[in-house]
Design a protein around this motif. Structure first.
Motif, PDB file in Angstrom:
ATOM      1  N   GLU A 187       4.453  16.876   6.835  1.00 30.70           N
ATOM      2  CA  GLU A 187       4.317  15.870   7.954  1.00 30.70           C
ATOM      3  C   GLU A 187       3.605  14.730   7.508  1.00 30.70           C
ATOM      4  O   GLU A 187       3.881  13.566   8.048  1.00 30.70           O
ATOM      5  CB  GLU A 187       3.952  16.738   9.182  1.00 30.70           C
ATOM      6  CG  GLU A 187       3.879  15.757  10.305  1.00 30.70           C
ATOM      7  CD  GLU A 187       5.026  15.338  10.805  1.00 30.70           C
ATOM      8  OE1 GLU A 187       5.194  14.229  11.450  1.00 30.70           O
ATOM      9  OE2 GLU A 187       6.164  15.994  10.629  1.00 30.70           O
ATOM     10  N   LEU A 230       2.936  13.429   4.554  1.00 32.32           N
ATOM     11  CA  LEU A 230       3.778  12.429   3.654  1.00 32.32           C
ATOM     12  C   LEU A 230       4.369  11.682   4.271  1.00 32.32           C
ATOM     13  O   LEU A 230       4.589  10.513   4.183  1.00 32.32           O
ATOM     14  CB  LEU A 230       4.420  13.422   2.838  1.00 32.32           C
ATOM     15  CG  LEU A 230       3.577  13.968   1.422  1.00 32.32           C
ATOM     16  CD1 LEU A 230       4.563  14.495   0.534  1.00 32.32           C
ATOM     17  CD2 LEU A 230       3.075  12.799   0.404  1.00 32.32           C
ATOM     18  N   ASN A 231       5.257  12.232   5.299  1.00 31.40           N
ATOM     19  CA  ASN A 231       6.211  11.782   6.169  1.00 31.40           C
ATOM     20  C   ASN A 231       5.566  10.489   7.067  1.00 31.40           C
ATOM     21  O   ASN A 231       6.170   9.461   7.233  1.00 31.40           O
ATOM     22  CB  ASN A 231       7.049  12.092   6.996  1.00 31.40           C
ATOM     23  CG  ASN A 231       7.893  13.429   6.087  1.00 31.40           C
ATOM     24  OD1 ASN A 231       8.472  12.935   4.909  1.00 31.40           O
ATOM     25  ND2 ASN A 231       8.248  14.521   6.929  1.00 31.40           N
ATOM     26  N   ARG A 232       4.177  10.703   7.287  1.00 30.52           N
ATOM     27  CA  ARG A 232       3.620   9.696   8.074  1.00 30.52           C
ATOM     28  C   ARG A 232       2.711   8.752   7.140  1.00 30.52           C
ATOM     29  O   ARG A 232       1.948   7.880   7.635  1.00 30.52           O
ATOM     30  CB  ARG A 232       2.423  10.539   8.899  1.00 30.52           C
ATOM     31  CG  ARG A 232       3.158  11.066  10.006  1.00 30.52           C
ATOM     32  CD  ARG A 232       2.344  11.860  10.868  1.00 30.52           C
ATOM     33  NE  ARG A 232       2.898  12.688  11.888  1.00 30.52           N
ATOM     34  CZ  ARG A 232       2.112  13.234  12.938  1.00 30.52           C
ATOM     35  NH1 ARG A 232       1.101  12.943  13.230  1.00 30.52           N
ATOM     36  NH2 ARG A 232       2.818  13.827  13.700  1.00 30.52           N
ATOM     37  N   ASP A 233       2.924   8.738   5.775  1.00 30.06           N
ATOM     38  CA  ASP A 233       2.403   7.715   4.859  1.00 30.06           C
ATOM     39  C   ASP A 233       0.681   8.003   4.765  1.00 30.06           C
ATOM     40  O   ASP A 233       0.181   7.204   4.433  1.00 30.06           O
ATOM     41  CB  ASP A 233       2.475   6.487   5.518  1.00 30.06           C
ATOM     42  CG  ASP A 233       4.111   6.142   4.980  1.00 30.06           C
ATOM     43  OD1 ASP A 233       4.609   6.716   3.982  1.00 30.06           O
ATOM     44  OD2 ASP A 233       4.595   5.172   5.578  1.00 30.06           O
ATOM     45  N   TYR A 234       0.330   9.212   4.802  1.00 27.84           N
ATOM     46  CA  TYR A 234      -0.926   9.671   4.631  1.00 27.84           C
ATOM     47  C   TYR A 234      -1.175   9.587   3.169  1.00 27.84           C
ATOM     48  O   TYR A 234      -0.192  10.088   2.497  1.00 27.84           O
ATOM     49  CB  TYR A 234      -1.549  10.703   5.455  1.00 27.84           C
ATOM     50  CG  TYR A 234      -1.887  10.787   6.934  1.00 27.84           C
ATOM     51  CD1 TYR A 234      -3.101  10.423   7.374  1.00 27.84           C
ATOM     52  CD2 TYR A 234      -0.954  10.849   7.797  1.00 27.84           C
ATOM     53  CE1 TYR A 234      -3.370  10.300   8.672  1.00 27.84           C
ATOM     54  CE2 TYR A 234      -1.195  10.603   9.247  1.00 27.84           C
ATOM     55  CZ  TYR A 234      -2.424  10.295   9.820  1.00 27.84           C
ATOM     56  OH  TYR A 234      -2.922  10.002  10.901  1.00 27.84           O
ATOM     57  N   GLN A 235      -2.429   9.507   2.751  1.00 26.84           N
ATOM     58  CA  GLN A 235      -2.549   9.878   1.212  1.00 26.84           C
ATOM     59  C   GLN A 235      -3.055  11.339   1.236  1.00 26.84           C
ATOM     60  O   GLN A 235      -4.212  11.637   1.682  1.00 26.84           O
ATOM     61  CB  GLN A 235      -3.893   9.034   0.916  1.00 26.84           C
ATOM     62  CG  GLN A 235      -4.025   8.999  -0.468  1.00 26.84           C
ATOM     63  CD  GLN A 235      -5.210   7.978  -0.922  1.00 26.84           C
ATOM     64  OE1 GLN A 235      -5.680   7.277  -0.372  1.00 26.84           O
ATOM     65  NE2 GLN A 235      -5.444   8.004  -2.371  1.00 26.84           N
ATOM     66  N   SER A 237      -2.393  15.413  -0.936  1.00 25.11           N
ATOM     67  CA  SER A 237      -2.115  15.917  -1.824  1.00 25.11           C
ATOM     68  C   SER A 237      -2.342  17.603  -1.792  1.00 25.11           C
ATOM     69  O   SER A 237      -3.011  18.074  -0.960  1.00 25.11           O
ATOM     70  CB  SER A 237      -2.663  15.820  -3.245  1.00 25.11           C
ATOM     71  OG  SER A 237      -4.078  15.890  -3.275  1.00 25.11           O
ATOM     72  N   THR A 267      -8.669   9.786   4.064  1.00 19.47           N
ATOM     73  CA  THR A 267      -8.779   8.930   4.946  1.00 19.47           C
ATOM     74  C   THR A 267      -9.596   7.662   4.769  1.00 19.47           C
ATOM     75  O   THR A 267     -10.357   7.568   4.053  1.00 19.47           O
ATOM     76  CB  THR A 267      -8.984   9.402   6.439  1.00 19.47           C
ATOM     77  OG1 THR A 267     -10.183   9.813   6.667  1.00 19.47           O
ATOM     78  CG2 THR A 267      -7.978  10.516   6.865  1.00 19.47           C
TER      79      THR A 267
END
Length: 173
Positions: free
Chosen positions: A111, A113-118, A120, A133
């Motif tokens: 989720e 990744l889908n929201r373009d958070y950094q 891993s 963040t």
């Protein structure tokens, strides 16, 4: 949220002759081992450099930081100009907290990744999810425990904790 570690640093605003301070018994210094000296006080080891800069790792609270700096000042004031010392500034805090429920790291990872958070998540090499963040980094574990790293102010750590808990609730809710 609990503060686990504070690293702070500052300067004495004067050059220091580490060998002279070592001979006087004020610091521990072995130039063959490392190019800095140490003052051990209040259960901490404070690193002093010849430039006058110092690092104070391992503080458990802001009060601990102040008490330790006051003790260092007291020790060094016998051989240096205490009026030139600058108080330490926080460089990094590590805080711990826990979500009220276990966290599905795989689901959170996808989720985020889908929201373009950094983010891993490589459980083969590290058992937690790492979320970066703007203000800090989170190390998140399936148990619900998480660490907040990289903040320099307690208020930022506290707002980061609230932000992460809201985000986790939104994703896993």
């Amino acid at each position: 949220m609990k503060i686990e570690n504070i690293v702070c640093s500052g300067t004495l605003n004067q050059e220091i002759n580490l060998m002279d301070l070592s001979r006087a018994g004020v610091i521990e210094y072995d130039p063959e081992m490392y190019h800095a000296g140490y003052i051990k006080t209040n259960g901490h080891s404070i690193t002093l450099y010849r430039t006058g800069k110092y690092i104070m790792p391992g503080m458990k609270s802001f009060e601990d930081m102040k008490d330790t700096f006051d003790k260092v000042c007291s020790i060094l004031s016998t051989v240096l100009d205490e009026g030139r010392f600058s108080a330490p500034a926080v460089r990094n805090m590590v805080c711990s907290s826990i979500a009220p429920y276990p966290l599905d790291l795989e689901r959170m990872f996808i989720e985020l990744l889908n929201r373009d958070y950094q983010v891993s998540y490589e459980p083969e090499s590290f058992p937690g999810l790492i979320l970066r963040t703007e203000g800090c980094t989170f190390n998140v574990f399936a148990s619900g425990k998480f660490l907040i790293l990289g903040c320099t102010e307690q208020s930022v750590a506290e707002s980061s904790e609230a932000y992460f808990l809201e985000l986790a609730e939104e994703i896993l809710g």
